[in-house]
Design a protein around this motif. Structure first.
Motif, PDB file in Angstrom:
ATOM      1  N   ASP A   1       0.832  -1.208   0.000  1.00  0.00           N
ATOM      2  CA  ASP A   1       0.000   0.000   0.000  1.00  0.00           C
ATOM      3  C   ASP A   1       0.868   1.260   0.000  1.00  0.00           C
ATOM      4  O   ASP A   1       0.578   2.239  -0.698  1.00  0.00           O
ATOM      5  CB  ASP A   1      -0.925   0.014   1.228  1.00  0.00           C
ATOM      6  CG  ASP A   1      -1.966  -1.098   1.171  1.00  0.00           C
ATOM      7  OD1 ASP A   1      -2.207  -1.612   0.058  1.00  0.00           O
ATOM      8  OD2 ASP A   1      -2.527  -1.441   2.231  1.00  0.00           O
ATOM      9  N   TYR A   2       1.917   1.230   0.798  1.00  0.00           N
ATOM     10  CA  TYR A   2       2.816   2.385   0.859  1.00  0.00           C
ATOM     11  C   TYR A   2       3.472   2.632  -0.502  1.00  0.00           C
ATOM     12  O   TYR A   2       3.570   3.783  -0.969  1.00  0.00           O
ATOM     13  CB  TYR A   2       3.873   2.150   1.922  1.00  0.00           C
ATOM     14  CG  TYR A   2       4.946   3.217   1.949  1.00  0.00           C
ATOM     15  CD1 TYR A   2       4.702   4.446   2.558  1.00  0.00           C
ATOM     16  CD2 TYR A   2       6.194   2.997   1.365  1.00  0.00           C
ATOM     17  CE1 TYR A   2       5.675   5.431   2.574  1.00  0.00           C
ATOM     18  CE2 TYR A   2       7.170   3.973   1.378  1.00  0.00           C
ATOM     19  CZ  TYR A   2       6.917   5.190   1.983  1.00  0.00           C
ATOM     20  OH  TYR A   2       7.873   6.162   1.983  1.00  0.00           O
ATOM     21  N   ALA A   3       3.896   1.539  -1.122  1.00  0.00           N
ATOM     22  CA  ALA A   3       4.533   1.682  -2.438  1.00  0.00           C
ATOM     23  C   ALA A   3       3.557   2.248  -3.457  1.00  0.00           C
ATOM     24  O   ALA A   3       3.914   3.108  -4.279  1.00  0.00           O
ATOM     25  CB  ALA A   3       5.070   0.323  -2.893  1.00  0.00           C
ATOM     26  N   ARG A   4       2.278   1.800  -3.405  1.00  0.00           N
ATOM     27  CA  ARG A   4       1.265   2.304  -4.334  1.00  0.00           C
ATOM     28  C   ARG A   4       0.990   3.791  -4.094  1.00  0.00           C
ATOM     29  O   ARG A   4       0.901   4.588  -5.035  1.00  0.00           O
ATOM     30  CB  ARG A   4      -0.020   1.496  -4.198  1.00  0.00           C
ATOM     31  CG  ARG A   4      -1.087   1.900  -5.210  1.00  0.00           C
ATOM     32  CD  ARG A   4      -2.303   0.992  -5.165  1.00  0.00           C
ATOM     33  NE  ARG A   4      -3.006   1.069  -3.903  1.00  0.00           N
ATOM     34  CZ  ARG A   4      -2.958   0.120  -2.964  1.00  0.00           C
ATOM     35  NH1 ARG A   4      -2.224  -0.977  -3.152  1.00  0.00           N
ATOM     36  NH2 ARG A   4      -3.629   0.248  -1.830  1.00  0.00           N
ATOM     37  N   LEU A   5       0.862   4.174  -2.819  1.00  0.00           N
ATOM     38  CA  LEU A   5       0.643   5.583  -2.488  1.00  0.00           C
ATOM     39  C   LEU A   5       1.839   6.440  -2.902  1.00  0.00           C
ATOM     40  O   LEU A   5       1.677   7.571  -3.377  1.00  0.00           O
ATOM     41  CB  LEU A   5       0.385   5.730  -0.992  1.00  0.00           C
ATOM     42  CG  LEU A   5      -0.950   5.178  -0.470  1.00  0.00           C
ATOM     43  CD1 LEU A   5      -0.990   5.242   1.053  1.00  0.00           C
ATOM     44  CD2 LEU A   5      -2.123   5.949  -1.056  1.00  0.00           C
ATOM     45  N   GLN A   6       3.026   5.903  -2.721  1.00  0.00           N
ATOM     46  CA  GLN A   6       4.221   6.645  -3.112  1.00  0.00           C
ATOM     47  C   GLN A   6       4.259   6.875  -4.621  1.00  0.00           C
ATOM     48  O   GLN A   6       4.586   7.976  -5.091  1.00  0.00           O
ATOM     49  CB  GLN A   6       5.474   5.867  -2.672  1.00  0.00           C
ATOM     50  CG  GLN A   6       6.777   6.623  -2.880  1.00  0.00           C
ATOM     51  CD  GLN A   6       6.872   7.872  -2.034  1.00  0.00           C
ATOM     52  OE1 GLN A   6       6.600   7.827  -0.843  1.00  0.00           O
ATOM     53  NE2 GLN A   6       7.255   8.984  -2.638  1.00  0.00           N
ATOM     54  N   ARG A   7       3.861   5.842  -5.379  1.00  0.00           N
ATOM     55  CA  ARG A   7       3.812   5.999  -6.839  1.00  0.00           C
ATOM     56  C   ARG A   7       2.778   7.035  -7.239  1.00  0.00           C
ATOM     57  O   ARG A   7       3.002   7.851  -8.137  1.00  0.00           O
ATOM     58  CB  ARG A   7       3.505   4.650  -7.501  1.00  0.00           C
ATOM     59  CG  ARG A   7       4.651   3.648  -7.441  1.00  0.00           C
ATOM     60  CD  ARG A   7       4.413   2.487  -8.398  1.00  0.00           C
ATOM     61  NE  ARG A   7       3.211   1.742  -8.053  1.00  0.00           N
ATOM     62  CZ  ARG A   7       3.174   0.713  -7.206  1.00  0.00           C
ATOM     63  NH1 ARG A   7       4.309   0.317  -6.600  1.00  0.00           N
ATOM     64  NH2 ARG A   7       2.048   0.083  -6.961  1.00  0.00           N
TER      65      ARG A   7
END
Length: 279
Positions: A68-74
């Motif tokens: 989720d963090y990686a998706r939000l960061q993208r």
């Protein structure tokens, strides 16, 4: 000698018996201890299994959180990239929103003042008209514009565009209101029913409606000194009816002249000039 042997045998038997009793107690004690250790081992084994299951669950949650963090960061990186590409900063967006809100508040304030002024104008006019005049004069405020509608039979001679004597007093009261509110423009608009007309210098209802409006404009100018720069005359013929022309009452309502009082056009242009510039 025989007695001595018996004594020795008795001692040996006692020793064996005592040894047997001690060994049995120790065995029972060992068995109890082993049972307790076994129970403790099983309990520890169950606790370890539960702990391992908890660790697995936490690891799964951690992995999902990382995704989720990686998706939000993208998503954030993409938004920042788009913002940079469009040269739009958060501060600039806030400034634009504040300017828009200020402009909206300004429009609301202007509209409120305009509505209040129009209501005062309307009240002043209706108070100046007599009860008989009010039967043939309709005054309304619609969307910030004052409409004064006059029946044709109170303004003109029958089938003509000449102002009759009866209309002079009513037009004088309307002229006074127009003179009092110098920041307003005045449109005089003629309207007819659908009955064809053909007379000398009057080809059709277009001509009749325009000539009647022109007569009112010139009357306001020459009799009461209204500035002609504020006046506009127009005719709409039979093409702006209030109701059906299938009855005499309907035709009578459609034969009318409207005096429309509006804020000056340059005031609207000034208001537009105050609008926030678009990038």
């Amino acid at each position: 000698m025989k007695t001595k042997k018996l004594f020795i045998l008795s001692l040996a038997a006692g020793a064996i018996l005592m040894t047997s009793c001690v060994s049995k107690k120790e065995l029972v004690a060992c068995q109890d201890e082993n049972k307790s250790l076994t129970q403790n081992y099983m309990s520890a084994k169950e606790q370890l299994a539960a702990a391992n299951s908890r660790v697995s669950s936490l690891e799964a949650q951690l992995a999902q959180a990382q995704k989720d963090y990686a998706r939000l960061q993208r998503s954030l990186d993409k938004s920042l990239t788009n913002a940079n590409q469009n040269n739009v900063s958060i501060e600039k967006l806030v400034d634009q929103i504040n300017e828009s809100n200020q402009y909206i508040r300004h429009l609301v304030e202007v509209k409120s003042k305009s509505d209040s002024l129009n209501m005062v104008l309307t009240n002043n006019l209706t108070r100046s008209l007599s009860r008989e005049e009010l039967k043939e004069v309709d005054v309304q405020v619609l969307k910030g514009v004052v409409y004064i509608s006059l029946a044709d039979n109170m303004l003109y001679k029958s089938g003509s565009y000449e102002i009759n004597d009866r209309a002079a007093e009513t037009l004088s009261k309307i002229a006074k209101i127009i003179m009092d509110y110098k920041d307003y423009d005045v449109l005089v608009e003629g309207n007819t029913d659908n009955v064809p007309i053909s007379r000398e210098n009057i080809r059709n209802n277009w001509d009749l409606s325009c000539l009647r409006a022109s007569s009112v404009v010139q009357f306001l100018q020459t009799r009461y000194g209204v500035d002609p720069k504020r006046l506009t005359a127009g005719g709409r013929g039979e093409y702006n009816p209030l109701t059906t022309n299938n009855t005499e009452v309907g035709k009578q309502r459609n034969r009318r002249t409207q005096i429309i009082i509006t804020p000056k056009l340059d005031q609207f242009m000034e208001l537009i000039d105050q609008a926030p510039e678009k990038d």
